[in-house]
Design a protein around this motif. Sequence first.
Motif, PDB file in Angstrom:
ATOM      1  N   GLY A 163      17.786   0.844  -3.751  1.00 51.06           N
ATOM      2  CA  GLY A 163      16.393   0.799  -3.322  1.00 51.06           C
ATOM      3  C   GLY A 163      15.571   0.102  -4.398  1.00 51.06           C
ATOM      4  O   GLY A 163      15.686   0.426  -5.575  1.00 51.06           O
TER       5      GLY A 163
ATOM      6  N   ASP B 145      11.860  -1.198  -6.062  1.00 50.93           N
ATOM      7  CA  ASP B 145      10.426  -0.911  -6.076  1.00 50.93           C
ATOM      8  C   ASP B 145       9.631  -1.925  -6.894  1.00 50.93           C
ATOM      9  O   ASP B 145       8.422  -1.787  -7.053  1.00 50.93           O
ATOM     10  CB  ASP B 145      10.160   0.512  -6.591  1.00 50.93           C
ATOM     11  CG  ASP B 145      10.827   0.785  -7.921  1.00 50.93           C
ATOM     12  OD1 ASP B 145      11.150  -0.185  -8.642  1.00 50.93           O
ATOM     13  OD2 ASP B 145      11.030   1.962  -8.248  1.00 50.93           O
ATOM     14  N   ARG B 146      10.308  -2.948  -7.414  1.00 50.82           N
ATOM     15  CA  ARG B 146       9.613  -4.023  -8.122  1.00 50.82           C
ATOM     16  C   ARG B 146      10.102  -5.356  -7.577  1.00 50.82           C
ATOM     17  O   ARG B 146      11.297  -5.547  -7.349  1.00 50.82           O
ATOM     18  CB  ARG B 146       9.860  -3.923  -9.627  1.00 50.82           C
ATOM     19  CG  ARG B 146       9.331  -2.628 -10.225  1.00 50.82           C
ATOM     20  CD  ARG B 146       9.193  -2.719 -11.731  1.00 50.82           C
ATOM     21  NE  ARG B 146      10.449  -2.977 -12.382  1.00 50.82           N
ATOM     22  CZ  ARG B 146      10.589  -3.074 -13.704  1.00 50.82           C
ATOM     23  NH1 ARG B 146       9.518  -2.968 -14.482  1.00 50.82           N
ATOM     24  NH2 ARG B 146      11.770  -3.278 -14.251  1.00 50.82           N
TER      25      ARG B 146
ATOM     26  N   ARG C 250       0.302  -0.339  -3.575  1.00 58.10           N
ATOM     27  CA  ARG C 250       1.002   0.799  -2.988  1.00 58.10           C
ATOM     28  C   ARG C 250       0.246   2.094  -3.244  1.00 58.10           C
ATOM     29  O   ARG C 250      -0.540   2.193  -4.181  1.00 58.10           O
ATOM     30  CB  ARG C 250       2.401   0.924  -3.579  1.00 58.10           C
ATOM     31  CG  ARG C 250       3.364  -0.166  -3.181  1.00 58.10           C
ATOM     32  CD  ARG C 250       4.741   0.218  -3.637  1.00 58.10           C
ATOM     33  NE  ARG C 250       5.738  -0.749  -3.288  1.00 58.10           N
ATOM     34  CZ  ARG C 250       7.035  -0.489  -3.258  1.00 58.10           C
ATOM     35  NH1 ARG C 250       7.469   0.713  -3.567  1.00 58.10           N
ATOM     36  NH2 ARG C 250       7.899  -1.420  -2.938  1.00 58.10           N
TER      37      ARG C 250
ATOM     38  N   GLY D  81       4.230   5.310  -2.953  1.00 53.09           N
ATOM     39  CA  GLY D  81       5.428   4.610  -2.542  1.00 53.09           C
ATOM     40  C   GLY D  81       5.273   3.744  -1.313  1.00 53.09           C
ATOM     41  O   GLY D  81       6.112   2.893  -1.031  1.00 53.09           O
ATOM     42  N   SER D  82       4.202   3.920  -0.543  1.00 51.23           N
ATOM     43  CA  SER D  82       3.996   3.155   0.688  1.00 51.23           C
ATOM     44  C   SER D  82       3.188   1.892   0.406  1.00 51.23           C
ATOM     45  O   SER D  82       2.281   1.897  -0.434  1.00 51.23           O
ATOM     46  CB  SER D  82       3.265   4.003   1.734  1.00 51.23           C
ATOM     47  OG  SER D  82       3.987   5.170   2.034  1.00 51.23           O
TER      48      SER D  82
ATOM     49  N   ASP E 128      14.925  -5.361 -12.320  1.00 50.12           N
ATOM     50  CA  ASP E 128      15.343  -4.352 -11.360  1.00 50.12           C
ATOM     51  C   ASP E 128      16.714  -4.693 -10.803  1.00 50.12           C
ATOM     52  O   ASP E 128      17.593  -3.842 -10.683  1.00 50.12           O
ATOM     53  CB  ASP E 128      14.319  -4.295 -10.221  1.00 50.12           C
ATOM     54  CG  ASP E 128      14.021  -2.876  -9.771  1.00 50.12           C
ATOM     55  OD1 ASP E 128      13.625  -2.716  -8.620  1.00 50.12           O
ATOM     56  OD2 ASP E 128      14.204  -1.940 -10.569  1.00 50.12           O
TER      57      ASP E 128
ATOM     58  N   GLN F 206      12.768   0.305   3.543  1.00 48.05           N
ATOM     59  CA  GLN F 206      13.867  -0.568   3.138  1.00 48.05           C
ATOM     60  C   GLN F 206      15.191  -0.043   3.684  1.00 48.05           C
ATOM     61  O   GLN F 206      15.584   1.091   3.426  1.00 48.05           O
ATOM     62  CB  GLN F 206      13.969  -0.676   1.617  1.00 48.05           C
ATOM     63  CG  GLN F 206      15.074  -1.622   1.177  1.00 48.05           C
ATOM     64  CD  GLN F 206      15.380  -1.584  -0.302  1.00 48.05           C
ATOM     65  OE1 GLN F 206      14.577  -1.081  -1.090  1.00 48.05           O
ATOM     66  NE2 GLN F 206      16.529  -2.098  -0.691  1.00 48.05           N
TER      67      GLN F 206
ATOM     68  N   PRO G 105      11.068   5.922  -1.000  1.00 51.88           N
ATOM     69  CA  PRO G 105      10.395   5.439  -2.210  1.00 51.88           C
ATOM     70  C   PRO G 105       9.873   6.531  -3.130  1.00 51.88           C
ATOM     71  O   PRO G 105       9.559   6.266  -4.290  1.00 51.88           O
ATOM     72  CB  PRO G 105       9.252   4.577  -1.661  1.00 51.88           C
ATOM     73  CG  PRO G 105       8.991   5.138  -0.302  1.00 51.88           C
ATOM     74  CD  PRO G 105      10.332   5.550   0.216  1.00 51.88           C
TER      75      PRO G 105
ATOM     76  N   ASP H 185      19.750   9.257  -5.883  1.00 55.32           N
ATOM     77  CA  ASP H 185      18.596   9.690  -5.094  1.00 55.32           C
ATOM     78  C   ASP H 185      18.910  10.977  -4.344  1.00 55.32           C
ATOM     79  O   ASP H 185      20.010  11.138  -3.799  1.00 55.32           O
ATOM     80  CB  ASP H 185      18.193   8.602  -4.102  1.00 55.32           C
ATOM     81  CG  ASP H 185      17.575   7.391  -4.790  1.00 55.32           C
ATOM     82  OD1 ASP H 185      16.982   7.578  -5.860  1.00 55.32           O
ATOM     83  OD2 ASP H 185      17.694   6.282  -4.253  1.00 55.32           O
TER      84      ASP H 185
END
Length: 239
Positions: free
Chosen positions: A25, A27-28, A54, A57-58, A89, A138, A154, A174
């Motif tokens: 996953g 996030d960047r 964001r 996380g959204s 990342d 994602q 996220p 996770d």
Amino acid sequence: MKTCILFITFLVISASSFAQGFLPGFDRFSGKKTAYITLKDGKKIEGKIKKIKRKKGSFKTIKINEEGEKIKFSPDDVANMYLPADGLDRFSKKMDFLDNAATYSNMGLNMKTISEGYAYFESTETLSGKKKRHLMMQLVNPHMGDKMKIYFDPVAKSTIKVGGGIGPSYGGVDKSYYYKLGDAPAIKIQKKNYKKEYKNMYADCPELIAKLSTKIGWMGLAKDVDEYCKCGGKISVQN
């Protein structure tokens, strides 16, 4: 010192074994490579990411530079998008099997683009507890067939990580994802309730349920989902 090294190696191997089933996953995202976005009205946008906002996380807003023109839009208008992961990342999270993603085929997705370090997002309704939301999520199992979709959470909590700072970190499995069957909302599944939820997740695959009834664990989630996607006939999915 030797014991510490062995412990870290164990964590890396354990995390990698789990993650081999799911894409990481992200996030960047990089502003140097082209992002590919399809709006719900069918319009396609290609350009460099200028800014993403964001909240929890959204996605809130996305700004793209398309041929010198800055375009700002809401994720509510987006059907799907391929966003390039940030270099750091990608370095710290990339798994070996990602390089082979182009050999898979699923749902008409551009697997070659995904294999080059892009995250694929799509608009879907989600359900967490009793709360329903429409979010850009994602997809982390595009290579497993189209029977069950698994989305990165996220805001997922994770297990202990080794490393940190500006360099790569390892471990950190996770503790939650979202799973989606057909046109139903994507449901949040957590490590703590997987043993109770798996019968609902794999309801139309009794042989898998029978197998898991004697041995089930969160570290086997990716393998379980992969087996389920190969079990029986397909369920129609929302593209």
